[in-house]
Motif scaffolding. Sequence first.
Motif, short mmCIF file in Angstrom:
data_model
loop_
_atom_site.label_atom_id
_atom_site.label_comp_id
_atom_site.label_asym_id
_atom_site.label_seq_id
_atom_site.Cartn_x
_atom_site.Cartn_y
_atom_site.Cartn_z
N ASP A 145 76.20 68.83 19.33
CA ASP A 145 75.58 68.42 20.58
C ASP A 145 76.61 68.25 21.69
O ASP A 145 77.72 67.75 21.47
CB ASP A 145 74.84 67.09 20.39
CG ASP A 145 73.61 67.24 19.50
OD1 ASP A 145 73.25 68.39 19.19
OD2 ASP A 145 73.03 66.20 19.11
N ARG A 146 76.23 68.67 22.90
CA ARG A 146 77.13 68.59 24.06
C ARG A 146 77.55 67.16 24.36
O ARG A 146 78.64 66.91 24.88
CB ARG A 146 76.46 69.21 25.29
CG ARG A 146 76.26 70.71 25.20
CD ARG A 146 75.61 71.23 26.49
NE ARG A 146 76.42 70.94 27.65
CZ ARG A 146 77.42 71.71 28.08
NH1 ARG A 146 77.75 72.81 27.41
NH2 ARG A 146 78.10 71.38 29.16
N GLU A 147 76.69 66.20 24.02
CA GLU A 147 76.99 64.79 24.30
C GLU A 147 78.21 64.29 23.54
O GLU A 147 78.80 63.26 23.90
CB GLU A 147 75.78 63.92 23.95
CG GLU A 147 74.58 64.10 24.86
CD GLU A 147 73.73 65.30 24.46
OE1 GLU A 147 72.67 65.50 25.07
OE2 GLU A 147 74.12 66.03 23.52
N MET A 153 80.99 66.22 22.99
CA MET A 153 82.07 67.16 23.26
C MET A 153 83.43 66.47 23.30
O MET A 153 84.43 66.97 22.79
CB MET A 153 81.82 67.89 24.58
CG MET A 153 82.86 68.97 24.89
SD MET A 153 82.52 69.79 26.47
CE MET A 153 80.95 70.58 26.11
#
Length: 344
Positions: free
Chosen positions: A68-70, A72
Amino acid sequence: MIETDLGHNDFEWLPTDELDSVLGNFCAALQTKDGQEYSKSALVGIRAGINRHLTSPNVGRIINIMKDREFMASNQVLTGLVKSLKREGKDLSTHKEPIEDDDIGKLYASGVFDETKPETLQNKVLFDIIGQFGHRGREGLRNLKKSSFVVKNDAKGRKFVQMAYNEADKTHHGIDCKENVKAPRMYESNDEFCPVRSFEKYSKKLNAKLDDFFQRPLIKVTENDETWYAARPVGINTLCNFMSTLSREAGLSKRYTNHCIRAYISTKLFTAGFSNRAFMSVTRHRNEKSLTSYIKPFEDEHQAVSRALYPSSSVVEVVNPEKVTLTVTTISSNSIPPSTGNST
């Protein structure tokens, strides 16, 4: 989290941005008990373990800290640690060697796969399942049930065993539709080593009171007894040490692990000329690049490579006892002539 003194006993319920920050600090502080850096595989494994915990039924978070980008920022911390290990030459992670063909022969000749005894019949079935279905994790093996498998016939009437579902393991969580194309089949061979015959016999001898597929063998049974196994599951450590135990009991050349079965299958299929897609369906790899870590030469191939690097006797001409003419043709482009050297 507690061991690293980050002070988040209930980190599972933190908002996503706070959890990402905590995970980043956690990764940066990771060290072994003796103060050493973890290897790349250990770091990746720890992150995967945290993700499994967060998405387990007990917690139930619908997140993926690995993708998930959250998350990163925390993943960049881990990537930085891995790069640092490589730069400093500290990434000492190793991949398992495949089981040698000679040792495979010893396994079948030693009696550890004898189908007339509960324990050795289970050995045979467990070995076949790890090899044919690509199981590697002890959790995956421990969680197998009687209902995990089905016996079918293909369009030509050939019998095979197949997984009833794509069960979750460390990298396959049963939620990816792409996994549906990976359905390896364990076909009957109609010989003394037929995996389907031993699978069916084992299944019929299981204890009806327990749904676990791997049950503890009974000590005293006869061929006519309906049940060969107790209503108690095989322990997770026994499954984890399965190949190590067989190595000792069969007198193999080295101590192998369960992962070595997977390496053997990968190498065997590769040398037989199967496509990457064909043996990815068995080994359960998602990325073709990851296959290279499993494909390694057998010892006979090591010897063949070594011999190829030396001149054969046919290119050595003895002129007289005091003078030898040696001609060696090197592996090079056609523009480079073979070198000739004389020694006296």
